[in-house]
Design a protein around this motif. Sequence first.
Motif, PDB file in Angstrom:
ATOM      1  N   PHE B 265     -12.346  10.112  10.085  1.00 28.08           N
ATOM      2  CA  PHE B 265     -11.988   8.692  10.137  1.00 28.08           C
ATOM      3  C   PHE B 265     -12.705   7.894  11.234  1.00 28.08           C
ATOM      4  CE2 PHE B 265      -9.274   5.365  11.993  1.00 28.08           C
ATOM      5  CZ  PHE B 265      -9.358   4.438  10.969  1.00 28.08           C
ATOM      6  N   PHE B 269     -14.565   4.149  10.590  1.00 29.30           N
ATOM      7  CA  PHE B 269     -13.888   3.006  11.209  1.00 29.30           C
ATOM      8  C   PHE B 269     -14.870   2.231  12.081  1.00 29.30           C
ATOM      9  CE2 PHE B 269     -10.786   1.446  14.547  1.00 29.30           C
ATOM     10  CZ  PHE B 269     -10.160   0.528  13.723  1.00 29.30           C
ATOM     11  N   GLU B 270     -15.614   2.958  12.904  1.00 31.08           N
ATOM     12  CA  GLU B 270     -16.647   2.316  13.742  1.00 31.08           C
ATOM     13  C   GLU B 270     -17.649   1.567  12.871  1.00 31.08           C
ATOM     14  OE1 GLU B 270     -16.886   1.883  17.017  1.00 31.08           O
ATOM     15  OE2 GLU B 270     -14.871   2.760  16.898  1.00 31.08           O
ATOM     16  N   ILE B 284     -14.550  -4.403   7.729  1.00 24.04           N
ATOM     17  CA  ILE B 284     -13.205  -4.052   8.173  1.00 24.04           C
ATOM     18  C   ILE B 284     -12.182  -5.134   7.840  1.00 24.04           C
ATOM     19  CG2 ILE B 284     -13.340  -5.007  10.513  1.00 24.04           C
ATOM     20  CD1 ILE B 284     -11.941  -2.364  11.374  1.00 24.04           C
ATOM     21  N   ARG B 287     -10.070  -6.395   2.111  1.00 18.41           N
ATOM     22  CA  ARG B 287      -8.827  -5.746   1.654  1.00 18.41           C
ATOM     23  C   ARG B 287      -9.076  -4.355   1.037  1.00 18.41           C
ATOM     24  NH1 ARG B 287      -4.681  -4.050   0.390  1.00 18.41           N
ATOM     25  NH2 ARG B 287      -4.730  -3.466   2.543  1.00 18.41           N
ATOM     26  N   ARG B 290     -10.044  -1.891   3.673  1.00 14.30           N
ATOM     27  CA  ARG B 290      -8.890  -1.560   4.520  1.00 14.30           C
ATOM     28  C   ARG B 290      -7.982  -0.521   3.877  1.00 14.30           C
ATOM     29  NH1 ARG B 290      -6.310  -5.938   8.133  1.00 14.30           N
ATOM     30  NH2 ARG B 290      -8.071  -6.186   9.517  1.00 14.30           N
ATOM     31  N   SER B 291      -7.838  -0.654   2.581  1.00  7.45           N
ATOM     32  CA  SER B 291      -6.961   0.276   1.884  1.00  7.45           C
ATOM     33  C   SER B 291      -7.491   1.705   2.008  1.00  7.45           C
ATOM     34  CB  SER B 291      -6.867  -0.150   0.419  1.00  7.45           C
ATOM     35  OG  SER B 291      -5.846   0.545  -0.210  1.00  7.45           O
ATOM     36  N   LEU B 293      -9.622   2.761   4.378  1.00  7.60           N
ATOM     37  CA  LEU B 293      -9.570   3.152   5.788  1.00  7.60           C
ATOM     38  C   LEU B 293      -8.171   3.624   6.165  1.00  7.60           C
ATOM     39  CD1 LEU B 293     -11.681   0.355   7.562  1.00  7.60           C
ATOM     40  CD2 LEU B 293     -12.352   2.736   7.140  1.00  7.60           C
ATOM     41  N   ALA B 294      -7.162   2.908   5.653  1.00  5.78           N
ATOM     42  CA  ALA B 294      -5.787   3.275   6.002  1.00  5.78           C
ATOM     43  C   ALA B 294      -5.463   4.680   5.495  1.00  5.78           C
ATOM     44  CB  ALA B 294      -4.809   2.260   5.422  1.00  5.78           C
ATOM     45  N   GLU B 295      -5.910   4.997   4.303  1.00  2.00           N
ATOM     46  CA  GLU B 295      -5.664   6.339   3.765  1.00  2.00           C
ATOM     47  C   GLU B 295      -6.297   7.399   4.667  1.00  2.00           C
ATOM     48  OE1 GLU B 295      -3.993   7.828   1.445  1.00  2.00           O
ATOM     49  OE2 GLU B 295      -5.002   9.779   1.418  1.00  2.00           O
ATOM     50  N   ALA B 297      -7.179   7.083   7.799  1.00  2.00           N
ATOM     51  CA  ALA B 297      -6.527   7.089   9.119  1.00  2.00           C
ATOM     52  C   ALA B 297      -5.263   7.942   9.073  1.00  2.00           C
ATOM     53  CB  ALA B 297      -6.178   5.660   9.543  1.00  2.00           C
ATOM     54  N   CYS B 298      -4.519   7.818   7.981  1.00  7.00           N
ATOM     55  CA  CYS B 298      -3.276   8.590   7.863  1.00  7.00           C
ATOM     56  C   CYS B 298      -3.563  10.085   7.732  1.00  7.00           C
ATOM     57  CB  CYS B 298      -2.461   8.131   6.658  1.00  7.00           C
ATOM     58  SG  CYS B 298      -1.705   6.519   6.921  1.00  7.00           S
ATOM     59  N   ARG B 299      -4.638  10.416   7.033  1.00  2.00           N
ATOM     60  CA  ARG B 299      -4.986  11.841   6.930  1.00  2.00           C
ATOM     61  C   ARG B 299      -5.414  12.376   8.301  1.00  2.00           C
ATOM     62  NH1 ARG B 299      -8.925  12.361   1.723  1.00  2.00           N
ATOM     63  NH2 ARG B 299      -7.856  10.874   0.375  1.00  2.00           N
TER      64      ARG B 299
END
Lengths: 375, 413
Positions: B265, B269-270, B284, B287, B290-291, B293-295, B297-299
């Motif tokens: 991640f 992200f960078e 970034i 939308r 972001r969706s 990236l969020a997945e 990030a959670c992993r």
Amino acid sequence: MDFEFSAEQQQLKEQARRYLADKCPTTAVRAILEGSEPFDRALWQGLGEMGFLGAAIPEEYGGLGLGYLELCVIAEELGRALAPVPVSSSIFLVAEILKAAGSEEQKQRWLPRLASGEVIGTLASVEATGSVRPSNVALSAKGGTLTGAKSPVLDGDIADIAIVLARHAPGKDAQGLSLYLVDLNQSGIERTVLDTIDPSRSQAKIAFKDAAAELVGAAGEGWRLYEEALDRAAILTGFEQIGGADKALEMGRDYALQRFAFGRAIGSFQAIKHMLADMYVSATLARSNGYFGAYALSTGSADLAEAAATMRVSSTKAFQHCAKNNIQVHGGMGFTWAMDCHLFYRRSNLLAVSLGGLNEWEDKLIDRLRAKNAA
Amino acid sequence: MNFDDTPHEAAFRAEARAWIDANAPKHLLPHLEKAGFGGIELGGLDPMKEAKAWQKKKYDAGWACLHWPKEYGGRGASPIERVIWNQEEGPYGALSGSFIIGHGMCGPTVMDWGPEEAKRELLPRLAAGEDIWCQLFSEPAGGSDLAGLRTKAERDGDGWVINGQKIWTSGAHYSQWGILITRTDPDVLKHKGLTMFFLRMDTPGVRIVPIKQANGQSGFNEVYFDNVRLPDSQRLGGVGEGWKVSLTTLMNERLSIGSGMSAGFPDIFEFCKELELADGTLAINDRGVRSKLAEWACRQSGLKYTGMRAISALSRGENPGPENSIGKLVAGSSLQEIAMFALDLQGQSGAISDPKLAAMTAKFQAQLLRSPATRVEGGTDEILRNIIGERVLGLPDDMRADKGIAFNKIPTA
């Protein structure tokens, strides 16, 4: 390092699980889903008497004075049991907002009754389809009264009090918003029960016409208090979701062991086995993110906002993933009214939107990671 | 629920930190912090020489192979102390890549099953980084189905003669020793007819051929055995016990490969913070981006905190639970998805793999080409899902056509 719930907290969890297994089997959830009662009154009363509702409410306000970690383990068990009671509205949101921003008088007056279950509270914020944002909050506050409508309000038909996000100053910005506490048992209130995807948790439209209201927190602080309340509730609700995900996974696993096709237990086929393994992966990631959420909540960590958004996204996806694939493992049986799979499917999708949808929380997560990164 | 060390752990951490601070090769740090896919690059210095020097220094001071007993060159440290050491060693740990298989898998197998004399002679040399070991397991006909292997070991007087071929042997080309699993009896069930050995990689008849991988690099090898003679004293465990012995290795492999893997991640992200999309917005702020990236990030955080749960279990003196088995499964596919997504965002420039021209020194291009291997090596995604399904969730075994049949009666293509 001890990144685990303590032995006492795990005992409390066991106690809650036993209590709910006894008082809230899925037949009890189904009774609410199918019947005319909006929630399980006996269970609600029992949760109050057991002290579960007031676990994180200080003793001076009638609670047990335990902490958030205790409330997290209770939340997980409530989620696992699909408890058809308004804990998230009354405890995770209203009691928490009063703890954070209520006046001493408000705390004295309401927290003991929220802790016992005598009073049910709810948070009323939604006015339009789509995300709640300052520009679509129009319900107006003037001279100590509220006028306008909120819909949907989870548990809005059964709540005695509501905390309402309302506009005290004209315009579209966040500074014009405040939180108000409203007694819903007054003449200026009209409630309409709504049909929803999960009737085991009822919802209503609430119309306010010159309804008497009092400020909670300072005027103009409404949006900040609301967002902070959502973060805390996201972690507590996240534990409900983790509990539900685990239970849905177990149901799928048990069915895969017992159902035979082509002369074998269907769990021996990789298509099913790997689907269940992926459900386990989702549930495990959500639980681990949840542990950090619980840690951040209990310590008031600076990472709380990030932890809440991470957990919210992770646990929402895990519960939805496990609930929908539990139906898939059950095949046609999973789509019958008689099987319990749809109870989990309904609840997973209710909880997925009840504090705002995934897209909102994904946005929050990215914003927060970015802010932290820039700091 | 806290992240604090116990007093004992804090003392150990302080001691480790002080020693590392006084002894680590700090001049290599800028290179090590940039280490990504495809081995380390040390600004012209020989990575193997630097790795061996750091390992020897650790060994001499008692900081090598912390979990091994002292008499074999270790420190006799607890699992949690090993974790703390790894945390403190940080980027310098990247120097130890060539030793992972030896220290993590071969060493423990020899320790459990080898003759005492060999253990006293060979294990300290392995701990000190003087020897490198490899693991001769997979074969062209036996990868996921490891027990389907065909390399034969036949009795020859007091010793054995080995014939056959191994494949995917990491580091065979720079290893001095290897552990080898062979078939000694094709007339019995496939798991029953196996026997393990250890051998020098320069034993006559051993031929090592590097494999040019799909990404153009060569970390793996084919190893051919042509009438290789081994004394019986180089046997690990009993004749026909090879499967049981290999499980020691594989259990250690999953522990060392799966722990602490990044899902990739931070890089994406960078990248998304800087990249402008067609409509002029930063990626970034999009939308759809972001969706995704969020997945990821959670992993990423889910794996991090899953690891911390395992470490906590160690700290309490318990064995980590099965949740640790998800690490490589989650990280492998995430790395691949992220690489593909990054190239997609780069548009037509995504095809450029020249580090001097491509975004982020072509990190995502290298990741794209390397990540398919992550999903295969050390247990494929499918084998890992089977393990979770069967050992964690308790589901029944797969249907199989080789059950109850002697190895030489099993159908082959």
